[in-house]
Design an enzyme around this catalytic site. Structure first.
Site: not given
Ligand code: HEM
Ligand SMILES: [Cu+2]
Ligand SMILES: [Cu+2]
Lengths: 214, 771
Positions: B283, B312, B347, B376-377, B460, B462, B464, B475, B509-510, B535, B538, B657
């Site tokens: 998931h 293009d 994950w 790919s990325s 992290h 990622e 964002y 926006s 922080h993780h 943040t 924004k 979890r």
């Protein structure tokens, strides 16, 4: 039953209070604008004269922007500041707490797939006893109320993490590494130790019992 | 034909690699097991050893078993060098026993369970027969595979040591076929996925049919589909990303719903532990890498070239390749799910569990698939950075770029800088699993915390990477809906860049409870707190944009306003984590699950929905049905909050979890081992019901999209009144998108004097003329 421990509860209340303040400001503002500035019946005025292919006129206001940079910064500095004190308790340097065996006591705790193993070292049976719970067959640790304990954590295989819900204590037990978790049980009774770091098949059942007596 | 041969050679090579990969899993003989188990047998089995297995009383194994009964078996071997009188030699034999169903349990000191298999302990080496307890399953025939070693006792490996393998089978008690079997999670998943895949195929064929009903034949279908599969046009590749992303969004959703069924009541057994572990792994991986990222890429592909006035992307072929790595990777990632052997590590793929022998073989493929996604990325990153840097239309400086393009630039930059760390970690983990390297193997001096650093240094940024494009989308949609220029364009750009920059400094922080150095934890706590500032800028800028505007309520307006609510809530709950004394309680609980679903679903997915309603007319040339859109929003927004809001409370109560079940304070097992108050059970049921409503509401949108393709009103070039270049071309845009490059006029230019020194640094020389 209260969970999370004293430091957590105290901080949570402050953070929760400020969350409500921020929430009221943001959502009040949004609710007002969503209705007050809605376009009336079918009328679509082009406020800023937007036109395809034209970068629109800047819609700036330095004072306002600075306001909502500075005010949140102050709030955050305050929240960071009040978080610093309790944080150093979580990882107290043993030297600051006092002398091992007098001011605090060490208990060894080893995670294995999928149970917790306790080691009382040379502590007297009053301070620390290990056993097996008859009803559930889980490992059990019996400790004394209001004594400062330092759990010395490690693992035999993969990473586990004991979670003492009542005191909001949690720390990874990492193979090949010793980590520590400070707990001062301040309630008597039987409590539940859970595993909070995914460790394989029986992760959900990797539990143990902590009994606290006076 | 030369190309054909090369093609076949590549296919053969890939097939070879696929077949060989599992056989190189040299783990059990590798470093991990040096001090346990007996590796003293020769490479071939020999005929003189014969394994046996009987009931404990010596009578032969029955043909059938009784459901859920507990059996005790005796097993061992005769023959070979180990078959001597007891006590005459140490080290006589060893074994390994696997049961295809039911549960094996060790009896006594001679045997032990590892990774779901029974094997002998060092003490058990001095035996030639052993006993085991087995709890029968409720149905199905069962195979026991028994491998035995008969050894000569010298303690070293030699040709005199023999081994053999046999399989013993038992059937279920016959005649009870009429007993209805409870639904099995895997079967449900398989049927649901089959349904989703068939619907996808039907939709594709239907779209083809409706395009030109008179030419509905294989001859005309072939070039049509080949055109899609081989196209390098940014719009077509964008659509492919889009379809793939939507497909996997539904797949990830189905898996989530199955998890929610399992959690609806405490002590449920709809999914086994093992299935549950695979499901949350898939998931998470599917939702982030195969749904959110491709959907964002789809919009980036479609919209960025149009917004900057380019014909293009800079490298159209690289673009197509970046896409086509995705479907291949997705197959690898999901490998094993139907045989119950998919990755079961979460994950985040923490070590050493990912390299652990008990982990499913699917984890190897899962790692391989993610390595492909890294490739790919990276390709997509090169492409977008180059395109945005060099192909902007005349007149468009950096500070005249539409905010969506800015957001893609920032997000791609973050990804581009962070993903090598992840790639390295994945390759190390892959090598650990395949050729027994020891990067993360603690018994060989490896460091499991190293993985966490590599992963979160990527992980992290990622999150964002997926949220920043959402900022860009909001926006655009909110400003257009309010008929205003976005408030504080410059501070919006700076805030995005700021978030992108800080994202590299906060990843720890993780790991606040990981045994990382306390100093580093303090630093991470402080830096994380500061993420709230950009943040906040924004959010306030968006609110101020509405001020004095004239909000036109469309579906995308509703989604944008919904986004503001849920994203703000997610942002506020995020403020609780960096505070360390609270983190120790909340880490790895449902509070975390609630928080990141508020930002991932309420943030990313809501913004993507807004983008779909906003840009679909541009992409398809048809207007979507607003009534269905509003219905979708109302149902989804309410059920979404019902789904994730109560999880906050569950987390604070201490529900952890990645657990396949949870214990109430007094429960059927014991009155001491639970933590959750009795209400927790009701809330979980409530969450599950809302999850189904939320999941099904997505179908309204899919139906709306497909109906719009044929029945929708024709869309004008600029249906909402936006200003950027995508609204200049017709809907749908021609290929190539612009015959003649458009020129951007900046209405501010007249009042602004010369560009300041900073702008001068950022504007390429040849564009200086425009000032
Ligand atoms: C129908 C909507 C969804 C439902 C019902 C749902 C439900 C859940 C649940 C119950 C878990 C916790 C599993 C556990 O820890 O035991 C979970 C984990 C997760 N979800 Fe979702 N989710 C949904 C949508 C999404 C979306 C859209 C995303 C991302 C874009 C997402 C990303 C994740 C991630 C990354 C995890 C963590 C997996 C892990 O622990 O390894 N989810 N979800
Ligand atoms: Cu665990
Ligand atoms: Cu993070």
């Amino acid at each position: 039953m209260d969970v999370g421990g004293a430091a957590y509860n105290e901080l949570f209340d402050i953070f929760w209070g400020w969350s409500i303040v921020v929430g009221i400001i943001v959502f009040g503002w949004q609710l007002h604008h969503s209705f007050f500035y809605r376009s009336k019946d079918g009328e679509v005025p082009n406020v800023d004269a937007l036109k395809v292919g034209e970068f629109p006129r800047h819609n700036d206001n330095l004072q306002l922007e600075l306001t909502w940079i500075i005010l949140p910064t102050l709030l955050i500095l305050y929240l960071t500041f009040i978080s610093l004190g309790p944080a150093s308790d979580v990882w107290a340097d043993p030297a600051d707490v006092g002398v091992e065996g007098e001011d605090y006591f060490e208990i060894g705790m080893t995670g294995q797939q999928w149970f917790w193993d306790f080691d009382c070292r040379e502590l007297s049976t009053d301070l620390c006893t290990t056993g097996v719970d008859e009803e559930t067959g889980l490992t059990k640790l019996i400790v004394k109320k209001d004594v400062v304990y330092r759990f010395n954590l490690t693992s035999e295989d993969v990473i586990h993490a004991p979670f003492l819900v009542q005191w909001g204590a949690k720390e990874d037990a990492v193979p090949g590494l010793y980590t520590s978790m400070w707990v001062t049980p301040d309630m008597t009774g039987e409590f539940f130790i859970d595993c909070a770091e995914f460790c394989g098949d029986d992760h959900s059942y990797m539990t143990a019992i902590l009994e606290v007596h006076v | 034909m030369k190309t054909n041969k090369r093609f076949i050679a590549i296919i053969c090579l890939l097939a070879f690699a696929l077949v060989m990969a599992p056989t190189f899993e040299a783990r059990s003989g590798g470093i991990t097991n040096v001090d346990s188990g007996c590796t003293c047998h020769t490479s071939t089995s020999s005929g003189d050893v014969s394994p046996f297995m009987t009931l404990a009383n010596g009578s032969a194994l029955p043909d059938t078993y009784n459901a859920n009964e507990v059996y005790t078996f005796a097993f061992g071997f005769t023959g070979g060098p180990g078959d001597v009188a007891a006590g005459t030699q140490d080290n006589m034999g060893g074994f390994n026993l696997v049961a295809s169903k039911g549960d094996l349990a060790s009896l006594g000191d001679f045997t032990t369970m590892t990774a779901g298999q029974l094997t002998h302990t060092p003490a058990g080496n001095d035996q030639v027969n052993w006993t085991v307890e087995w709890t029968a399953p409720s149905s199905g025939s069962v195979d026991f595979q028994l491998t035995v070693n008969s050894v000569n006792g010298d303690g070293s490996q030699s040709d005199d040591d023999h081994w053999a393998q046999s399989t013993f089978s038992m059937g279920a008690v016959g005649g009870s076929g009429d007993e209805t079997e409870p639904a099995d999670g895997l079967t449900v998943l398989f049927s649901a996925l089959l349904l989703v895949a068939s619907l996808l195929i039907i939709a594709v064929v239907y779209v083809f049919y409706r395009n030109n009903p008179s030419a509905f034949s294989w001859e005309s279908f072939k070039p049509w589909i080949a055109g899609w599969l081989t196209s390098t046009d940014h719009k077509k590749v964008g659509t492919l990303y889009f379809v793939a992303g939507l497909f996997y969004f539904v797949v990830g959703g189905v898996i989530a719903l199955l998890m929610r069924i399992q959690l609806a009541v405490p002590g449920n057994d709809f999914l086994t532990q093992d299935e549950y572990n695979q499901f949350f792994t898939l998931h998470g991986t599917v939702m982030i890498f195969l749904a959110a990222m491709p959907l964002i890429n789809g919009f980036a592909n479609w919209i960025v070239p149009l917004q900057i006035g380019a014909r293009d992307l800079a490298f159209p072929r690289i673009n197509a390749m970046a896409f086509w790595l995705n479907p291949v990777a997705s197959v690898l990632i999901l490998t094993g799910v139907f045989s119950g052997n998919a990755a079961d590590v979460g994950w985040t793929g923490y070590q050493p569990i990912t390299s652990w022998p008990g982990t499913h073989s699917g984890a190897t493929f899962w790692l391989a698939g993610q390595i492909m996604l890294v490739a790919s990325s990276t390709l997509a990153g090169i492409n977008f950075i180059t395109t945005i840097a060099t192909m902007r239309a005349p007149g468009m400086g950096w500070m005249q770029m539409p905010l969506f393009t800015w957001s893609i630039l920032v997000s791609v930059m973050c990804l581009f800088i962070s993903i090598p760390a992840f790639g390295i970690g994945l390759i190390e983990a892959f090598l650990d699993r395949t050729i027994s390297t020891a990067f993360f193997n603690t018994s060989a001096g490896g460091d499991p915390v190293l993985w966490q650093h590599l992963f979160w240094y990527f992980g992290h940024p990622e999150v964002y990477v997926v949220i920043i494009p959402a900022f860009g989308i909001i926006s655009e949609t909110l400003a257009t809906s309010a008929r205003r220029a976005i408030f504080g364009y410059k501070s919006m750009v700076l805030a995005m860049a700021g978030i992108g920059f800080v994202s590299f400094l906060v990843y720890g922080h993780h790991m606040l409870t990981s045994g990382m150095s306390p100093w580093l934890r303090f630093v991470m706590m402080i830096t994380t707190m500061f993420v709230a500032i950009p943040t906040g800028i924004k959010i306030f800028n968006w609110l101020k944009t509405m001020h004095g505007g004239s909000l036109v309520y469309r579906t995308h307006t509703l989604w944008s306003l919904g986004f503001l609510v849920t994203f703000t809530l997610g942002g506020i709950s995020g403020m609780f984590f960096p505070s360390i004394a609270m983190n120790t309680h909340m880490h790895e609980t449902y509070f975390v699950i609630a928080h990141f679903h508020y930002v991932l679903v309420g943030g990313v997915v809501f913004a993507l929905f807004a983008a779909i309603y906003y840009w679909f007319p541009k992409m398809s040339g048809r207007m979507m049905d607003e009534r269905l859109g509003v219905l979708h929003f109302l149902i989804a927004f309410i059920s979404y909050n019902g789904l994730f809001w109560p999880m906050h409370k569950l987390g604070l109560w201490g529900m952890t979890r990645r657990h396949h079940t949870y214990f109430l304070q007094a429960n059927e097992y014991s009155d001491v081992i639970g933590t959750l108050p009795a209400e927790a059970s009701g809330w979980n049921m409530f969450i599950t019901i809302n999850a189904f409503v939320f999941g099904l509401s997505t179908l309204i949108m899919v139906v709306n999209m497909i109906m719009t393709l044929f029945k929708g009103k024709k869309a004008p070039a600029d249906p909402w009144g936006g200003w950027s270049f995508e609204w200049l071309v017709s809907s749908p845009p021609p290929t190539p998108s612009f015959d003649e490059l458009p020129i951007l006029i900046d209405v501010n230019e007249t009042d602004e004097a010369k560009p300041n020194w900073l702008m001068k640094l950022m504007v390429p020389d040849d564009e200086e003329v425009m000032y």
